[in-house]
Design an enzyme around this catalytic site. Structure first.
Site, PDB file in Angstrom:
ATOM      1  N   SER A 124     100.090  93.716  76.186  1.00 47.54           N
ATOM      2  CA  SER A 124     100.886  94.286  75.094  1.00 47.54           C
ATOM      3  C   SER A 124     101.345  95.683  75.454  1.00 47.54           C
ATOM      4  O   SER A 124     100.663  96.411  76.192  1.00 47.54           O
ATOM      5  CB  SER A 124      99.993  94.350  73.857  1.00 47.54           C
ATOM      6  OG  SER A 124     100.557  95.162  72.866  1.00 47.54           O
ATOM      7  N   TYR A 148      91.713  96.856  69.363  1.00 43.61           N
ATOM      8  CA  TYR A 148      92.560  95.750  69.831  1.00 43.61           C
ATOM      9  C   TYR A 148      93.200  96.128  71.166  1.00 43.61           C
ATOM     10  O   TYR A 148      93.140  95.384  72.155  1.00 43.61           O
ATOM     11  CB  TYR A 148      93.641  95.401  68.788  1.00 43.61           C
ATOM     12  CG  TYR A 148      94.763  94.588  69.383  1.00 43.61           C
ATOM     13  CD1 TYR A 148      94.569  93.265  69.746  1.00 43.61           C
ATOM     14  CD2 TYR A 148      96.020  95.168  69.639  1.00 43.61           C
ATOM     15  CE1 TYR A 148      95.589  92.531  70.328  1.00 43.61           C
ATOM     16  CE2 TYR A 148      97.043  94.438  70.214  1.00 43.61           C
ATOM     17  CZ  TYR A 148      96.820  93.119  70.563  1.00 43.61           C
ATOM     18  OH  TYR A 148      97.823  92.398  71.156  1.00 43.61           O
ATOM     19  N   LYS A 152      92.875  94.731  75.351  1.00 43.96           N
ATOM     20  CA  LYS A 152      93.959  94.380  76.285  1.00 43.96           C
ATOM     21  C   LYS A 152      93.812  95.187  77.584  1.00 43.96           C
ATOM     22  O   LYS A 152      93.958  94.657  78.686  1.00 43.96           O
ATOM     23  CB  LYS A 152      95.325  94.647  75.653  1.00 43.96           C
ATOM     24  CG  LYS A 152      95.647  93.737  74.483  1.00 43.96           C
ATOM     25  CD  LYS A 152      95.813  92.288  74.929  1.00 43.96           C
ATOM     26  CE  LYS A 152      96.064  91.345  73.776  1.00 43.96           C
ATOM     27  NZ  LYS A 152      95.927  89.935  74.120  1.00 43.96           N
TER      28      LYS A 152
HETATM   29  P1  NAD Z   1      98.600  84.273  67.090  1.00 43.38           P
HETATM   30  O1  NAD Z   1      97.426  84.765  66.304  1.00 43.38           O
HETATM   31  O2  NAD Z   1      99.696  83.592  66.351  1.00 43.38           O
HETATM   32  O3  NAD Z   1      98.112  83.299  68.256  1.00 43.38           O
HETATM   33  C1  NAD Z   1      96.864  83.465  68.889  1.00 43.38           C
HETATM   34  C2  NAD Z   1      96.154  82.118  68.852  1.00 43.38           C
HETATM   35  O4  NAD Z   1      94.881  82.246  69.497  1.00 43.38           O
HETATM   36  C3  NAD Z   1      95.887  81.616  67.441  1.00 43.38           C
HETATM   37  O5  NAD Z   1      96.412  80.307  67.314  1.00 43.38           O
HETATM   38  C4  NAD Z   1      94.361  81.616  67.312  1.00 43.38           C
HETATM   39  O6  NAD Z   1      93.912  80.579  66.488  1.00 43.38           O
HETATM   40  C5  NAD Z   1      93.917  81.501  68.755  1.00 43.38           C
HETATM   41  N1  NAD Z   1      92.609  82.091  69.065  1.00 43.38           N
HETATM   42  C6  NAD Z   1      92.151  83.333  68.791  1.00 43.38           C
HETATM   43  N2  NAD Z   1      90.913  83.489  69.272  1.00 43.38           N
HETATM   44  C7  NAD Z   1      90.557  82.314  69.875  1.00 43.38           C
HETATM   45  C8  NAD Z   1      89.397  81.856  70.547  1.00 43.38           C
HETATM   46  N3  NAD Z   1      88.321  82.609  70.675  1.00 43.38           N
HETATM   47  N4  NAD Z   1      89.413  80.604  71.051  1.00 43.38           N
HETATM   48  C9  NAD Z   1      90.484  79.790  70.908  1.00 43.38           C
HETATM   49  N5  NAD Z   1      91.607  80.175  70.267  1.00 43.38           N
HETATM   50  C10 NAD Z   1      91.632  81.419  69.760  1.00 43.38           C
HETATM   51  O7  NAD Z   1      99.153  85.525  67.914  1.00 43.38           O
HETATM   52  P2  NAD Z   1     100.497  85.682  68.745  1.00 43.38           P
HETATM   53  O8  NAD Z   1     101.344  86.667  68.046  1.00 43.38           O
HETATM   54  O9  NAD Z   1     101.032  84.367  69.104  1.00 43.38           O
HETATM   55  O10 NAD Z   1      99.915  86.424  70.023  1.00 43.38           O
HETATM   56  C11 NAD Z   1      99.549  85.719  71.194  1.00 43.38           C
HETATM   57  C12 NAD Z   1      98.985  86.696  72.200  1.00 43.38           C
HETATM   58  O11 NAD Z   1      99.959  87.700  72.472  1.00 43.38           O
HETATM   59  C13 NAD Z   1      97.741  87.439  71.719  1.00 43.38           C
HETATM   60  O12 NAD Z   1      96.864  87.596  72.807  1.00 43.38           O
HETATM   61  C14 NAD Z   1      98.288  88.778  71.283  1.00 43.38           C
HETATM   62  O13 NAD Z   1      97.322  89.798  71.392  1.00 43.38           O
HETATM   63  C15 NAD Z   1      99.407  88.990  72.271  1.00 43.38           C
HETATM   64  N6  NAD Z   1     100.476  89.875  71.786  1.00 43.38           N
HETATM   65  C16 NAD Z   1     101.078  89.622  70.577  1.00 43.38           C
HETATM   66  C17 NAD Z   1     102.071  90.480  70.111  1.00 43.38           C
HETATM   67  C18 NAD Z   1     102.718  90.262  68.768  1.00 43.38           C
HETATM   68  O14 NAD Z   1     103.327  91.199  68.239  1.00 43.38           O
HETATM   69  N7  NAD Z   1     102.679  89.056  68.190  1.00 43.38           N
HETATM   70  C19 NAD Z   1     102.450  91.582  70.882  1.00 43.38           C
HETATM   71  C20 NAD Z   1     101.823  91.798  72.109  1.00 43.38           C
HETATM   72  C21 NAD Z   1     100.837  90.934  72.549  1.00 43.38           C
HETATM   73  C1  WQD Z   2     107.110  98.230  63.705  1.00 45.76           C
HETATM   74  C2  WQD Z   2     107.749  99.425  63.009  1.00 45.76           C
HETATM   75  C3  WQD Z   2     106.208 100.693  61.681  1.00 45.76           C
HETATM   76  C4  WQD Z   2     105.415  97.541  58.756  1.00 45.76           C
HETATM   77  C5  WQD Z   2     102.232  96.290  66.608  1.00 45.76           C
HETATM   78  C6  WQD Z   2     100.984  96.495  67.421  1.00 45.76           C
HETATM   79  C7  WQD Z   2     101.281  96.253  68.877  1.00 45.76           C
HETATM   80  C8  WQD Z   2     101.948  94.887  69.096  1.00 45.76           C
HETATM   81  C9  WQD Z   2     103.119  94.688  68.196  1.00 45.76           C
HETATM   82  C10 WQD Z   2     100.253  93.294  69.614  1.00 45.76           C
HETATM   83  C11 WQD Z   2     106.893 100.689  63.043  1.00 45.76           C
HETATM   84  C12 WQD Z   2     107.254 100.052  60.804  1.00 45.76           C
HETATM   85  C13 WQD Z   2     105.897  98.256  59.824  1.00 45.76           C
HETATM   86  C14 WQD Z   2     105.789  97.932  57.433  1.00 45.76           C
HETATM   87  C15 WQD Z   2     107.106  99.712  58.371  1.00 45.76           C
HETATM   88  N1  WQD Z   2     101.054  93.797  68.797  1.00 45.76           N
HETATM   89  N2  WQD Z   2     106.722  99.320  59.636  1.00 45.76           N
HETATM   90  N3  WQD Z   2     106.634  99.001  57.300  1.00 45.76           N
HETATM   91  O1  WQD Z   2     103.243  98.925  65.222  1.00 45.76           O
HETATM   92  O2  WQD Z   2     105.199  98.649  66.825  1.00 45.76           O
HETATM   93  O3  WQD Z   2     103.230  97.208  67.041  1.00 45.76           O
HETATM   94  O4  WQD Z   2     102.734  94.952  66.832  1.00 45.76           O
HETATM   95  O5  WQD Z   2     100.007  93.613  70.737  1.00 45.76           O
HETATM   96  O6  WQD Z   2     100.064  96.339  69.529  1.00 45.76           O
HETATM   97  O7  WQD Z   2     100.541  97.829  67.229  1.00 45.76           O
HETATM   98  O8  WQD Z   2     104.730  96.853  65.132  1.00 45.76           O
HETATM   99  O9  WQD Z   2     105.730  95.501  63.353  1.00 45.76           O
HETATM  100  O10 WQD Z   2     103.643  96.826  62.835  1.00 45.76           O
HETATM  101  O11 WQD Z   2     105.792  98.042  63.199  1.00 45.76           O
HETATM  102  O12 WQD Z   2     107.861 100.680  58.191  1.00 45.76           O
HETATM  103  O13 WQD Z   2     105.369  97.344  56.441  1.00 45.76           O
HETATM  104  O14 WQD Z   2     107.899  99.104  61.611  1.00 45.76           O
HETATM  105  O15 WQD Z   2     105.868 101.982  61.211  1.00 45.76           O
HETATM  106  O16 WQD Z   2     107.764 101.783  63.149  1.00 45.76           O
HETATM  107  P1  WQD Z   2     104.090  98.051  66.033  1.00 45.76           P
HETATM  108  P2  WQD Z   2     104.917  96.727  63.573  1.00 45.76           P
END
Ligand code: NAD
Ligand code: WQD
Length: 330
Positions: A124, A148, A152
């Site tokens: 991430s 979190y 990562k």
């Molecule tokens: P999500 O929660 O929709 O998907 C993650 C899945 O992993 C879920 O279906 C959950 O049930 C499963 N899971 C969690 N722990 C588990 C375990 N111990 N064993 C088996 N399954 C398990 O999340 P997402 O948004 O699809 O994110 C996927 C990956 O990408 C995550 O690792 C997340 O940290 C990373 N990521 C997400 C974002 C984002 O903004 N969505 C941004 C950067 C990185």
């Molecule tokens: C985006 C923008 C908020 C909600 C997070 C995690 C990051 C990654 C992606 C997993 C910011 C603003 C948000 C609201 C708002 N996930 N906001 N009102 O914070 O960039 O990243 O998700 O890895 O690790 O930190 O994403 O969607 O929460 O916010 O004004 O109700 O929207 O302040 O500027 P962020 P976000």
């Protein structure tokens, strides 16, 4: 040979399953369903015509993970499974460290025991902490501001150390920026439990009337309109980035790529684009800054383009339209 997708019923995992099936790959999904629903597999079938083989297994269940490798010929793993809520990780750090780190250790140990050495890991942009400047390149210093993010960062380090010690491994670390949007079918998308933390699912629930208004966290940042700037990327572009990343798995060692568009976009840009594209008003209030937030975060995505031939192609209009198309059907 099959590709194991951990977390494959989740938001990004489900879109990546569709992408891989459409490219003719055989995939197997492992998920404990703690943050997703088993019906997602039926939706994948409706979209692609193929329902992937599924194991409802927790990565903390080492025997269960072993069974998946024993019963299948797995060539490569795309590892999405993990907990991802920043605020929850502050309240429950032990759960986050155990789930994300021990889960990954179990997975990698079983990979090695079954001669599977190719891994793509969901990292991430959070690993850049508070970046000194934007756009962010892969060689920028790393730090975190919450448990979190620390999971990562630690997992990245564990996988780097693994590749130094065992030259058979080939690992790709993909650092996602802000994935939003959904598949055009409206069948799969981002469907968080409870009140969403992330901006887009909050906006779509305001649009649906489930939540009364959006709180915009701060309008006094040093950005063009004062609100936070992020690199929003369509989840379908992100899914395609995983397919492109397979290319980097032919070389041993670790490769790292940002997956973003390279464009910064403010909270007000999102609101206005959403309103314009979908014809729905999003009531909002300016609220206090959210603790831990930074003013700007967007990628330099050149490395993925040059080395993987991958580039995000979908714009904000498409992201906002598809996010709403999913929410209104949900
Ligand atoms: P999500 O929660 O929709 O998907 C993650 C899945 O992993 C879920 O279906 C959950 O049930 C499963 N899971 C969690 N722990 C588990 C375990 N111990 N064993 C088996 N399954 C398990 O999340 P997402 O948004 O699809 O994110 C996927 C990956 O990408 C995550 O690792 C997340 O940290 C990373 N990521 C997400 C974002 C984002 O903004 N969505 C941004 C950067 C990185
Ligand atoms: C985006 C923008 C908020 C909600 C997070 C995690 C990051 C990654 C992606 C997993 C910011 C603003 C948000 C609201 C708002 N996930 N906001 N009102 O914070 O960039 O990243 O998700 O890895 O690790 O930190 O994403 O969607 O929460 O916010 O004004 O109700 O929207 O302040 O500027 P962020 P976000």
């Amino acid at each position: 040979m099959s590709i194991l997708v951990t977390g494959g019923t989740g938001y990004i995992g489900s879109h990546t399953c569709v992408e891989f099936i459409e490219k003719g790959q055989e995939i197997i999904v492992l998920d404990n369903l703690c943050n997703s629903k088993v019906e997602v597999l039926d939706h994948i079938k409706t979209i692609t015509g193929i329902k992937p083989k599924f194991y409802e297994i927790d990565l903390l269940d080492r025997e269960g993970v072993k069974r998946v490798f024993e019963e299948n010929d797995i060539d490569c793993v795309i590892h999405f499974a993990g907990l991802k809520a920043v605020g929850e990780s502050v309240a429950k750090p032990m759960e986050y460290y155990r789930n994300n780190i021990v889960g990954t250790l179990n997975l990698v140990d079983e990979m090695r025991a079954h001669n599977c050495f190719k891994l793509v890991f969901s990292s991430s942009a959070t690993v850049y902490g508070k970046p000194a400047s934007v756009p962010i390149r892969e060689d920028f210093p790393l730090s975190t501001t919450n448990p979190y993010g620390t999971t990562k960062l630690y997992i990245e380090q564990i996988l780097k150390d693994l590749c130094v010690a065992d030259k058979r491994f080939s690992v790709v670390l993909l650092r996602y920026f802000n994935p939003i949007g959904a598949h055009d079918s409206g069948l799969i998308g981002d469907n968080p439990n409870g009140i969403p933390n992330n901006l887009m699912p909050y906006v779509t629930r305001v649009a649906k009337g489930i939540l009364p208004h959006l709180n915009v966290f701060g309008n006094d940042y040093e950005t063009e309109d004062g609100t936070g700037v992020r690199d929003y990327i369509h989840v379908l572009d992100l899914a395609a980035g995983h397919y492109a990343a397979l290319k980097a798995l032919s070389e041993p060692g670790v490769s790292i790529y940002n997956l973003g568009t390279g464009n910064g976009c403010s909270v007000l840009d999102i609101i206005h684009t959403f309103e314009c594209v979908n014809g729905i008003k999003i009531p909002y209030c300016i609220a206090e800054r959210r603790p831990g937030d930074i003013a700007e975060c967007y990628a330099d995505a050149t490395k993925a383009e040059v080395e993987l031939g991958w580039k995000a192609t979908r714009g904000l209009d498409e992201m906002c339209a598809s996010a709403w198309n999913f929410e209104k059907n949900a």
